[in-house]
Design an enzyme around this catalytic site. Sequence first.
Site, PDB file in Angstrom:
ATOM      1  N   ARG A  82       0.930  -1.259  -0.022  1.00 30.70           N
ATOM      2  CA  ARG A  82      -0.045   0.034   0.195  1.00 30.70           C
ATOM      3  C   ARG A  82       0.996   1.132   0.099  1.00 30.70           C
ATOM      4  NH1 ARG A  82      -4.952   2.311   2.397  1.00 30.70           N
ATOM      5  NH2 ARG A  82      -4.902   4.182   1.602  1.00 30.70           N
ATOM      6  N   ARG A  97      -6.140   1.710  -4.351  1.00 29.82           N
ATOM      7  CA  ARG A  97      -5.225   0.786  -3.129  1.00 29.82           C
ATOM      8  C   ARG A  97      -5.264  -0.528  -2.978  1.00 29.82           C
ATOM      9  NH1 ARG A  97      -8.681   3.890   0.500  1.00 29.82           N
ATOM     10  NH2 ARG A  97      -8.140   5.441  -0.600  1.00 29.82           N
ATOM     11  N   ASP A  99      -6.706  -1.444   2.185  1.00 30.25           N
ATOM     12  CA  ASP A  99      -7.193  -0.288   3.163  1.00 30.25           C
ATOM     13  C   ASP A  99      -7.630  -0.779   4.379  1.00 30.25           C
ATOM     14  OD1 ASP A  99      -7.397   2.186   4.003  1.00 30.25           O
ATOM     15  OD2 ASP A  99      -9.493   2.513   3.013  1.00 30.25           O
ATOM     16  N   ASP A 155      -9.267  -0.258   8.220  1.00 29.71           N
ATOM     17  CA  ASP A 155      -9.809   0.914   8.958  1.00 29.71           C
ATOM     18  C   ASP A 155     -10.273   0.522  10.098  1.00 29.71           C
ATOM     19  OD1 ASP A 155      -8.894   3.121   7.204  1.00 29.71           O
ATOM     20  OD2 ASP A 155     -10.898   2.624   6.362  1.00 29.71           O
ATOM     21  N   GLY A 174     -43.726  -8.626  -4.770  1.00 27.15           N
ATOM     22  CA  GLY A 174     -43.914  -8.581  -3.461  1.00 27.15           C
ATOM     23  C   GLY A 174     -44.266  -9.685  -2.696  1.00 27.15           C
ATOM     24  N   LEU A 231     -42.213 -10.493  -0.082  1.00 27.89           N
ATOM     25  CA  LEU A 231     -40.652 -10.875  -0.073  1.00 27.89           C
ATOM     26  C   LEU A 231     -40.250 -12.273   0.583  1.00 27.89           C
ATOM     27  CD1 LEU A 231     -39.232  -7.376  -0.535  1.00 27.89           C
ATOM     28  CD2 LEU A 231     -40.436  -8.515  -2.077  1.00 27.89           C
ATOM     29  N   GLN A 258     -50.431  -9.667 -16.256  1.00 22.87           N
ATOM     30  CA  GLN A 258     -49.585 -11.001 -16.551  1.00 22.87           C
ATOM     31  C   GLN A 258     -50.326 -12.092 -15.900  1.00 22.87           C
ATOM     32  OE1 GLN A 258     -46.277  -9.511 -14.294  1.00 22.87           O
ATOM     33  NE2 GLN A 258     -45.979 -11.405 -13.496  1.00 22.87           N
ATOM     34  N   LYS A 308     -35.154 -18.109 -11.309  1.00 26.92           N
ATOM     35  CA  LYS A 308     -36.346 -18.812 -10.682  1.00 26.92           C
ATOM     36  C   LYS A 308     -37.235 -18.574 -11.968  1.00 26.92           C
ATOM     37  CE  LYS A 308     -39.662 -20.142  -8.475  1.00 26.92           C
ATOM     38  NZ  LYS A 308     -40.773 -19.317  -8.743  1.00 26.92           N
ATOM     39  N   VAL A 362     -32.770 -19.027  -5.126  1.00 26.51           N
ATOM     40  CA  VAL A 362     -32.659 -19.291  -3.789  1.00 26.51           C
ATOM     41  C   VAL A 362     -33.509 -20.337  -3.490  1.00 26.51           C
ATOM     42  CG1 VAL A 362     -32.576 -18.493  -1.432  1.00 26.51           C
ATOM     43  CG2 VAL A 362     -31.622 -17.031  -3.347  1.00 26.51           C
TER      44      VAL A 362
HETATM   45  P1  AMP Z   1     -41.958 -12.059  -8.366  1.00 26.48           P
HETATM   46  O1  AMP Z   1     -42.082 -11.079  -7.221  1.00 26.48           O
HETATM   47  O2  AMP Z   1     -42.445 -13.267  -8.210  1.00 26.48           O
HETATM   48  O3  AMP Z   1     -42.252 -11.260  -9.546  1.00 26.48           O
HETATM   49  O4  AMP Z   1     -40.219 -12.164  -8.480  1.00 26.48           O
HETATM   50  C1  AMP Z   1     -39.499 -11.086  -8.458  1.00 26.48           C
HETATM   51  C2  AMP Z   1     -38.236 -11.146  -8.859  1.00 26.48           C
HETATM   52  O5  AMP Z   1     -37.790 -12.195  -7.973  1.00 26.48           O
HETATM   53  C3  AMP Z   1     -38.038 -12.255 -10.178  1.00 26.48           C
HETATM   54  O6  AMP Z   1     -36.794 -11.724 -10.830  1.00 26.48           O
HETATM   55  C4  AMP Z   1     -37.974 -13.604  -9.699  1.00 26.48           C
HETATM   56  O7  AMP Z   1     -37.417 -14.343 -10.785  1.00 26.48           O
HETATM   57  C5  AMP Z   1     -37.094 -13.309  -8.672  1.00 26.48           C
HETATM   58  N1  AMP Z   1     -37.012 -14.602  -7.696  1.00 26.48           N
HETATM   59  C6  AMP Z   1     -38.442 -15.192  -7.372  1.00 26.48           C
HETATM   60  N2  AMP Z   1     -37.998 -16.180  -6.625  1.00 26.48           N
HETATM   61  C7  AMP Z   1     -36.823 -16.386  -6.700  1.00 26.48           C
HETATM   62  C8  AMP Z   1     -35.695 -17.327  -5.806  1.00 26.48           C
HETATM   63  N3  AMP Z   1     -36.301 -18.311  -5.076  1.00 26.48           N
HETATM   64  N4  AMP Z   1     -34.468 -16.961  -6.035  1.00 26.48           N
HETATM   65  C9  AMP Z   1     -33.994 -16.057  -6.550  1.00 26.48           C
HETATM   66  N5  AMP Z   1     -34.508 -15.221  -7.399  1.00 26.48           N
HETATM   67  C10 AMP Z   1     -36.262 -15.302  -7.201  1.00 26.48           C
END
Ligand code: AMP
Length: 436
Positions: A83, A92, A95, A97, A183, A185, A213, A301, A328
């Site tokens: 550094r 750098r 770093d 801190d 949503g 989430l 959709q 997904k 996920v």
């Molecule tokens: P949705 O709310 O279902 O429209 O999802 C919003 C975003 O989250 C989209 O791009 C989905 O592909 C993503 N998503 C939903 N489930 C998963 C999961 N299990 N892993 C990663 N991404 C996800």
Amino acid sequence: MSKAYIALGSNIAPRRFFIDSAAKKIAQEEEIALKRRSSIYDTYPIGGLSQGRFLNSVVEVETSLKPRELLVKLLQIERSLSRRRTGRNKPRTIDLDILLYDNLAVRGNGIAIPHPRMHKRDFVMFGMNEISPTAIHPILKKSVGDIYSERQMKVIRSPKEAYNYICALKRKGKRIGFVPMMGYLHKGHLSLIKKARCENDIVVISIFVNPTQFGPREDYRRYPRDFRRDKTLAKKAGADIIFYPEVKSMYASDHSTYVNVEEISETLCGRSRPAHFRGVATIVTKLFNIIPADNAYFGQKDAQQAFVIERMVGDLNIPVKIKMLPIVREKAGLAMSSRNAYLTKKERSEASVLFRSLLLARDLIKRTERKASNIIKCMKDLIRKNSSARIEYVSIVDTVELKNIKTLKGKVLIAVAARFGKTRLIDNIIVNIKER
Ligand code: AMP
């Protein structure tokens, strides 16, 4: 012994080597014990500086050294990793801190603890929040978790206000990351927000259950919604702004323009949900016009959705970079989905068979099976034997046109859709077949 937190950052290659070496050197010091390490994450230099991206990390240590002695050791480690202190905000190799040292608050004579800007900097608060959300900032008298999640988050409902607000941020040189969602989430959504947090200055999410959709007999009305919970989770994951429009402000009563991405919208899910991708492409175009983002994040997904959007932004010259992130999953392998909330206990435990069928496909490919029909048959047999699911499709397609393929080669998408009771679930893997 005192407890201290140290931030590590590097934006000269090899960045990971410098971060790992610094952590190792810290751990090797006799008077320092390394207790915890956050993940290593990618961030952009703050203030729009035109230099390379950083890797950052935070470590928790116990030490018998006094703050100044600890600082001297860290400066020695920085020097041992080449550094050069050539001025403020220069690239750098490493770093180091001190962020916090017990509950000490000192300033002056070249030392400042807590680090004076730590609470304003996501690139340290992200790692701190990972390893020690309960640590207290001795001046702000707040926990790291609270500081991290209380960062201003704005909820905007009007499309016009959202557009003006984002444009003003862009004029200041801010890089905008955008995550469109419906949503309710879960960790899959949060993984997209966290990635956007790492790669952008400002993270915008949208929460909108898009009526166009959903088919007439689909679950638009009963789709799970919980805005307050979503807001808290999004904030914790690092979102700055939620665009949360009302249906009437997105679709006027005389709305008559739709975006149709031909052919790749018609395979896989497009067969049983004929207007679905037209609704997705239309709403995402509208959202991209309202939120002129640099990067937009989608989950694998909904792989077909991500491919459709990618094609659409190319075809329509929409200046946004599309990023597709991994699925996920829950422990048993079931892909996380807001719709999993509909499943009974029995359906939920059966539903992980979809992922097992994908693993079986991967295994067959490893054992040199290349005939799509053989793989599909084995997958269907497995699903039928282990569940009462009604299979909608099991398909193996190429990743460009999403058309069925007979013999596997190159990159392929293996996708399934099935109903468990009334709930329709989808899952997929992408396999890259490298012939020897
Ligand atoms: P949705 O709310 O279902 O429209 O999802 C919003 C975003 O989250 C989209 O791009 C989905 O592909 C993503 N998503 C939903 N489930 C998963 C999961 N299990 N892993 C990663 N991404 C996800």
